[in-house]
Design a protein around this motif. Structure first.
Motif, PDB file in Angstrom:
ATOM      1  N   ALA A  85       0.854  -1.186   0.000  1.00 49.72           N
ATOM      2  CA  ALA A  85       0.000   0.000   0.000  1.00 49.72           C
ATOM      3  C   ALA A  85       0.890   1.237   0.000  1.00 49.72           C
ATOM      4  O   ALA A  85       2.114   1.146   0.165  1.00 49.72           O
ATOM      5  CB  ALA A  85      -0.925   0.001   1.211  1.00 49.72           C
ATOM      6  N   MET A  86       0.289   2.400  -0.185  1.00 54.04           N
ATOM      7  CA  MET A  86       1.022   3.663  -0.127  1.00 54.04           C
ATOM      8  C   MET A  86       0.239   4.668   0.700  1.00 54.04           C
ATOM      9  O   MET A  86      -0.996   4.632   0.726  1.00 54.04           O
ATOM     10  CB  MET A  86       1.273   4.228  -1.533  1.00 54.04           C
ATOM     11  N   SER A  87       0.962   5.572   1.373  1.00 53.16           N
ATOM     12  CA  SER A  87       0.316   6.613   2.159  1.00 53.16           C
ATOM     13  C   SER A  87       1.260   7.806   2.279  1.00 53.16           C
ATOM     14  O   SER A  87       2.475   7.682   2.099  1.00 53.16           O
ATOM     15  CB  SER A  87      -0.033   6.088   3.560  1.00 53.16           C
ATOM     16  N   GLY A  88       0.687   8.956   2.590  1.00 56.64           N
ATOM     17  CA  GLY A  88       1.474  10.148   2.852  1.00 56.64           C
ATOM     18  C   GLY A  88       0.843  11.393   2.278  1.00 56.64           C
ATOM     19  O   GLY A  88      -0.076  11.327   1.447  1.00 56.64           O
ATOM     20  N   THR A  89       1.338  12.538   2.736  1.00 55.02           N
ATOM     21  CA  THR A  89       0.785  13.826   2.317  1.00 55.02           C
ATOM     22  C   THR A  89       1.699  14.519   1.318  1.00 55.02           C
ATOM     23  O   THR A  89       2.884  14.218   1.211  1.00 55.02           O
ATOM     24  CB  THR A  89       0.560  14.757   3.525  1.00 55.02           C
ATOM     25  N   SER A  90       1.136  15.465   0.586  1.00 51.86           N
ATOM     26  CA  SER A  90       1.880  16.355  -0.292  1.00 51.86           C
ATOM     27  C   SER A  90       2.650  15.566  -1.348  1.00 51.86           C
ATOM     28  O   SER A  90       2.050  14.862  -2.152  1.00 51.86           O
ATOM     29  CB  SER A  90       2.801  17.255   0.540  1.00 51.86           C
ATOM     30  N   TYR A  91       3.988  15.669  -1.370  1.00 53.92           N
ATOM     31  CA  TYR A  91       4.766  14.964  -2.388  1.00 53.92           C
ATOM     32  C   TYR A  91       4.432  13.476  -2.385  1.00 53.92           C
ATOM     33  O   TYR A  91       4.318  12.840  -3.442  1.00 53.92           O
ATOM     34  CB  TYR A  91       6.262  15.159  -2.154  1.00 53.92           C
ATOM     35  N   LEU A  92       4.247  12.910  -1.194  1.00 50.88           N
ATOM     36  CA  LEU A  92       3.956  11.481  -1.096  1.00 50.88           C
ATOM     37  C   LEU A  92       2.588  11.140  -1.665  1.00 50.88           C
ATOM     38  O   LEU A  92       2.361  10.020  -2.136  1.00 50.88           O
ATOM     39  CB  LEU A  92       4.045  11.017   0.357  1.00 50.88           C
ATOM     40  N   GLU A 121      -2.876  19.824   6.383  1.00 52.28           N
ATOM     41  CA  GLU A 121      -2.604  18.407   6.146  1.00 52.28           C
ATOM     42  C   GLU A 121      -1.744  17.737   7.218  1.00 52.28           C
ATOM     43  O   GLU A 121      -1.969  16.564   7.553  1.00 52.28           O
ATOM     44  CB  GLU A 121      -1.951  18.218   4.773  1.00 52.28           C
ATOM     45  N   TRP A 122      -0.760  18.435   7.790  1.00 44.35           N
ATOM     46  CA  TRP A 122       0.130  17.759   8.747  1.00 44.35           C
ATOM     47  C   TRP A 122      -0.571  17.472  10.073  1.00 44.35           C
ATOM     48  O   TRP A 122      -0.536  16.325  10.541  1.00 44.35           O
ATOM     49  CB  TRP A 122       1.407  18.566   8.952  1.00 44.35           C
ATOM     50  N   PRO A 123      -1.230  18.434  10.708  1.00 47.16           N
ATOM     51  CA  PRO A 123      -1.993  18.087  11.914  1.00 47.16           C
ATOM     52  C   PRO A 123      -3.072  17.048  11.640  1.00 47.16           C
ATOM     53  O   PRO A 123      -3.338  16.184  12.476  1.00 47.16           O
ATOM     54  CB  PRO A 123      -2.602  19.424  12.359  1.00 47.16           C
ATOM     55  N   ASP A 124      -3.698  17.132  10.466  1.00 48.64           N
ATOM     56  CA  ASP A 124      -4.749  16.181  10.142  1.00 48.64           C
ATOM     57  C   ASP A 124      -4.177  14.777   9.974  1.00 48.64           C
ATOM     58  O   ASP A 124      -4.764  13.799  10.444  1.00 48.64           O
ATOM     59  CB  ASP A 124      -5.460  16.618   8.855  1.00 48.64           C
ATOM     60  N   TYR A 125      -3.023  14.669   9.323  1.00 48.77           N
ATOM     61  CA  TYR A 125      -2.445  13.350   9.038  1.00 48.77           C
ATOM     62  C   TYR A 125      -2.013  12.631  10.311  1.00 48.77           C
ATOM     63  O   TYR A 125      -2.161  11.410  10.422  1.00 48.77           O
ATOM     64  CB  TYR A 125      -1.250  13.502   8.095  1.00 48.77           C
ATOM     65  N   TYR A 126      -1.472  13.372  11.270  1.00 52.50           N
ATOM     66  CA  TYR A 126      -0.955  12.738  12.487  1.00 52.50           C
ATOM     67  C   TYR A 126      -1.952  12.745  13.641  1.00 52.50           C
ATOM     68  O   TYR A 126      -1.623  12.298  14.737  1.00 52.50           O
ATOM     69  CB  TYR A 126       0.364  13.404  12.902  1.00 52.50           C
ATOM     70  N   ASP A 127      -3.163  13.250  13.407  1.00 52.57           N
ATOM     71  CA  ASP A 127      -4.195  13.186  14.433  1.00 52.57           C
ATOM     72  C   ASP A 127      -4.495  11.716  14.745  1.00 52.57           C
ATOM     73  O   ASP A 127      -4.777  10.928  13.827  1.00 52.57           O
ATOM     74  CB  ASP A 127      -5.454  13.889  13.928  1.00 52.57           C
ATOM     75  N   PRO A 181      -3.716   8.916  -0.840  1.00 56.01           N
ATOM     76  CA  PRO A 181      -3.164  10.244  -1.138  1.00 56.01           C
ATOM     77  C   PRO A 181      -3.826  11.296  -0.245  1.00 56.01           C
ATOM     78  O   PRO A 181      -5.039  11.478  -0.288  1.00 56.01           O
ATOM     79  CB  PRO A 181      -3.517  10.462  -2.605  1.00 56.01           C
ATOM     80  N   TRP A 182      -3.010  12.003   0.535  1.00 53.28           N
ATOM     81  CA  TRP A 182      -3.504  12.948   1.545  1.00 53.28           C
ATOM     82  C   TRP A 182      -3.112  14.358   1.105  1.00 53.28           C
ATOM     83  O   TRP A 182      -2.163  14.924   1.584  1.00 53.28           O
ATOM     84  CB  TRP A 182      -2.851  12.608   2.890  1.00 53.28           C
ATOM     85  N   GLU A 183      -3.820  14.888   0.138  1.00 50.75           N
ATOM     86  CA  GLU A 183      -3.604  16.221  -0.430  1.00 50.75           C
ATOM     87  C   GLU A 183      -2.374  16.252  -1.326  1.00 50.75           C
ATOM     88  O   GLU A 183      -1.244  16.183  -0.845  1.00 50.75           O
ATOM     89  CB  GLU A 183      -3.484  17.302   0.659  1.00 50.75           C
ATOM     90  N   GLY A 184      -2.595  16.376  -2.617  1.00 49.23           N
ATOM     91  CA  GLY A 184      -1.455  16.420  -3.521  1.00 49.23           C
ATOM     92  C   GLY A 184      -1.782  16.938  -4.907  1.00 49.23           C
ATOM     93  O   GLY A 184      -2.845  16.655  -5.478  1.00 49.23           O
ATOM     94  N   VAL A 185      -0.862  17.709  -5.452  1.00 49.97           N
ATOM     95  CA  VAL A 185      -0.891  18.169  -6.836  1.00 49.97           C
ATOM     96  C   VAL A 185      -1.165  16.989  -7.762  1.00 49.97           C
ATOM     97  O   VAL A 185      -0.680  15.881  -7.523  1.00 49.97           O
ATOM     98  CB  VAL A 185       0.486  18.799  -7.172  1.00 49.97           C
ATOM     99  N   SER A 186      -1.925  17.208  -8.835  1.00 46.97           N
ATOM    100  CA  SER A 186      -2.102  16.153  -9.827  1.00 46.97           C
ATOM    101  C   SER A 186      -1.846  16.653 -11.241  1.00 46.97           C
ATOM    102  O   SER A 186      -2.129  15.941 -12.206  1.00 46.97           O
ATOM    103  CB  SER A 186      -3.505  15.535  -9.721  1.00 46.97           C
ATOM    104  N   ASP A 187      -1.310  17.857 -11.375  1.00 50.50           N
ATOM    105  CA  ASP A 187      -0.961  18.411 -12.679  1.00 50.50           C
ATOM    106  C   ASP A 187       0.068  19.506 -12.391  1.00 50.50           C
ATOM    107  O   ASP A 187      -0.284  20.581 -11.906  1.00 50.50           O
ATOM    108  CB  ASP A 187      -2.207  18.979 -13.359  1.00 50.50           C
ATOM    109  N   VAL A 188       1.336  19.229 -12.684  1.00 54.78           N
ATOM    110  CA  VAL A 188       2.407  20.151 -12.293  1.00 54.78           C
ATOM    111  C   VAL A 188       2.255  21.504 -12.966  1.00 54.78           C
ATOM    112  O   VAL A 188       2.483  22.545 -12.345  1.00 54.78           O
ATOM    113  CB  VAL A 188       3.788  19.525 -12.601  1.00 54.78           C
ATOM    114  N   TYR A 189       1.836  21.522 -14.228  1.00 55.03           N
ATOM    115  CA  TYR A 189       1.665  22.792 -14.928  1.00 55.03           C
ATOM    116  C   TYR A 189       0.553  23.611 -14.285  1.00 55.03           C
ATOM    117  O   TYR A 189       0.749  24.773 -13.912  1.00 55.03           O
ATOM    118  CB  TYR A 189       1.347  22.526 -16.399  1.00 55.03           C
TER     119      TYR A 189
END
Length: 584
Positions: A179-186, A310-316, A206-214
């Motif tokens: 499985a995969m998990s993590g915020t932002s870049y992850l 995202e960080w407080p939410d992820y580690y809550d 996926p815990w908040e992340g860009v999906s189109d770099v442009y």
């Protein structure tokens, strides 16, 4: 095979501020006993953990990357467990670095909420190993001791992580499930990896992340706003070889082309079960997270929209437990009731302490949300339910205070907006051939005072200073959007009635006297208005919210002359809002 269109620049060694206890190259296996602390300020391990350091993994093109694996005790004697991958370029040993500890301090999280063994923005091995999962922390291509040249958010990373997933699944301690998990870049890495469809990848988170770099990172709205891209490029990807120079690529590839298309995942190939987490307030990640959620092909997908950062939410702890319910059900096959979890759990922001969270729905926007037009009236500077009969201009001179025009409406009954707002504006540039437009939907109290809310536990004096202008991910001030008018051409395949999408493959300058209509997507919102409270819609030549993080160079719009917003008559500009409920 076509030539690589990427541009590269020299990388550099990991600086001291990014170095942690586990950064040194030390291949081998050791057992960390229950009670072990990597440093005094971090959480102690609740169980024995086996640590494999700097495991070599050879990718399909011959490049070898290095991976740290944390696994439960017992796996060295035959027990098999699933593994969670945390893919990012931030250094697998940086959990105890001054940089990561500083970020925790910035948002108001004590370092004791984690063990320090986790990567930045990644799952904590102390928790997951205690619950029967291994955690794999790779240094990705080109980072620290891994070979090759590093790249930024593209399909190459998906192929690389595919290879890592399949390597891990074949290890004798792994039960073949990854499985995969993590915020932002992850989170971004998960879109790309899942689209490559590695056979042993069984779930993503996926815990908040860009999906189109442009569209999300370097040219939002067609504007070359590269402040965060510079911080990302220069403040990470430390290694011995080269790293991708996305800043140079913005100059040499100003329009959306093959290079940028490679930095959009193939959403239709993302079919694994997905637990996606989003917010309304992250001006980098929000649009991309909702885009990926809408377009991914997964039949089993869940969305939770929170009301913080995202960080407080992820580690809550409650959210970590919620994630474990998902993984236990999807990865381990545990009958724990997760399949009864609503497809969508969203939040409705009050901005005065009365947020609603975990509101269940079958979709987003929720059923009952109606896209409703609020017409701009240049004569009264209000938003009206019907288009004004008279044509009136609302204008401002660039660089002159005020460099904006705004329109308000007052709600007589409680009204909830949940979904995707957009602006449809008739505009003209006098004395210029282009316009950079910034728009904002803002909540005002009954007295006209703008409302905002911190997204982190830190509400100190310093955080006030940082967020008065800028640091948008730390304080929510409303839903914003932007568009360079010469980039107004809509993509008929990607655009919907609620969410316009632009091709960004052409430049269409304005001629003198030319009036054009443009559609601008704003970030999705969930916002409640009590009786008497007001909504303000702002159109400006200036960046209304500032940068997403402190210390980033702020983009200044490329503007001159006078901007004219046409209202009423045959050019009835409007703001479209998702009105969910209006009760007396």
């Amino acid at each position: 095979m076509s030539q690589d269109p990427k541009t590269y620049t020299a990388s550099s060694p990991l600086p001291p501020g990014r170095t942690g206890v586990l950064t040194p190259f030390e291949p081998g296996t050791r057992t960390l006993p229950a009670g072990f602390q990597v440093a005094p300020q971090f959480k102690a391990l609740p169980v024995d953990v086996v640590l494999d350091r700097d495991v070599p993994v050879t990718l399909r093109d011959g490049v070898t990357i290095r991976v740290d694996v944390f696994r439960p005790a017992g796996t060295e004697t035959g027990e098999q467990v699933p593994v969670i991958v945390a893919w990012s370029p931030y250094g697998k040993g940086q959990g105890t670095s001054p940089s990561v500890m500083g970020v925790f301090g910035l948002v108001g999280l004590p370092n004791s909420v984690v063990s320090g063994l986790e990567k930045f923005e990644a799952p904590d091995p102390a928790y997951w190993c205690a619950h029967g999962y291994a955690v794999a922390n790779p240094d990705v291509r080109g980072v620290v001791d891994s070979e090759g040249d590093s790249v930024l958010w593209d399909r190459q990373e998906g192929r690389d992580c595919h290879d890592l997933v399949e390597f891990l699944a074949a290890q004798d301690w792994c039960d073949g499930k990854v499985a995969m998990s993590g915020t932002s870049y992850l989170a971004v890495a998960q879109w790309f990896t899942a689209a490559e469809q590695p056979p042993h990848l069984v779930a993503i988170n996926p815990w908040e992340g860009v999906s189109d770099v442009y569209r999300d990172l370097v040219k939002r709205g067609g504007m070359p706003d590269t402040g965060f891209a510079r911080q990302l490029q220069e403040g990470s990807f430390f290694g011995r070889n080269r790293k991708e120079d996305v800043l140079a690529e913005v100059e040499t590839h100003p329009l959306f082309d093959e290079l940028w298309a490679d930095k959009v995942p193939d959403f239709e190939k993302i079919t694994v079960p997905a637990y996606v987490v989003a917010s309304y307030s992250n001006t980098l990640h929000t649009a991309g997270t909702f885009r990926a959620w809408r377009r991914m092909a997964s039949q089993r997908k869940w969305l939770r929209i929170h009301d913080t950062q995202e960080w407080p939410d992820y580690y809550d702890p409650a959210h970590v437990e919620d994630l474990r319910r998902f993984f236990d059900h999807v990865v381990k096959g545990v009958d724990n009731g997760w399949d009864q979890t609503p497809p969508v759990r969203y939040s409705v922001l009050d901005l005065a302490g009365g947020d609603l969270v975990d509101v269940a729905a079958e979709s987003f926007p929720p059923p009952g949300a109606v896209s409703t037009r609020f017409y701009l009236d240049g004569a009264t500077r209000t938003l009206t339910p019907t288009a004004p009969a008279a044509a009136v201009e609302a204008a401002y001179a660039v660089g002159v205070n005020p460099d904006r025009v705004s329109f308000t409406t007052r709600f007589e009954a409680e009204t909830v907006l949940t979904g995707y707002p957009k602006a449809h504006l008739w505009v003209e540039a006098r004395g210029a051939a282009d316009m950079d437009l910034f728009v904002l939907v803002q909540k005002l109290d009954a007295h006209g005072t703008p409302l905002a809310a911190f997204t982190t536990p830190n509400t100190s004096a310093r955080i006030h200073d940082l967020t008065d202008h800028g640091a948008t991910i730390l304080k929510y001030k409303g839903s914003d959007g932007r568009l360079r008018v010469s980039a107004r051409h809509l993509d008929p395949e990607l655009s919907t009635g609620d969410v316009p999408a632009h091709t960004f493959d052409r430049v269409e300058p304005l001629e003198a006297g030319q009036v054009v209509d443009v559609e601008i997507d704003l970030l999705p919102l969930g916002l409640v208005f009590r009786p008497g409270e007001q909504l303000r819609f702002v159109v400006s030549s200036a960046n209304l919210l500032g940068t997403l993080m402190p210390g980033i160079a702020e983009y200044v719009g490329a503007n001159a002359g006078v901007h004219v917003i046409h209202t009423g008559g045959e050019r009835a500009s409007y703001l479209q809002l998702p009105v969910q409920a209006a009760t007396a």
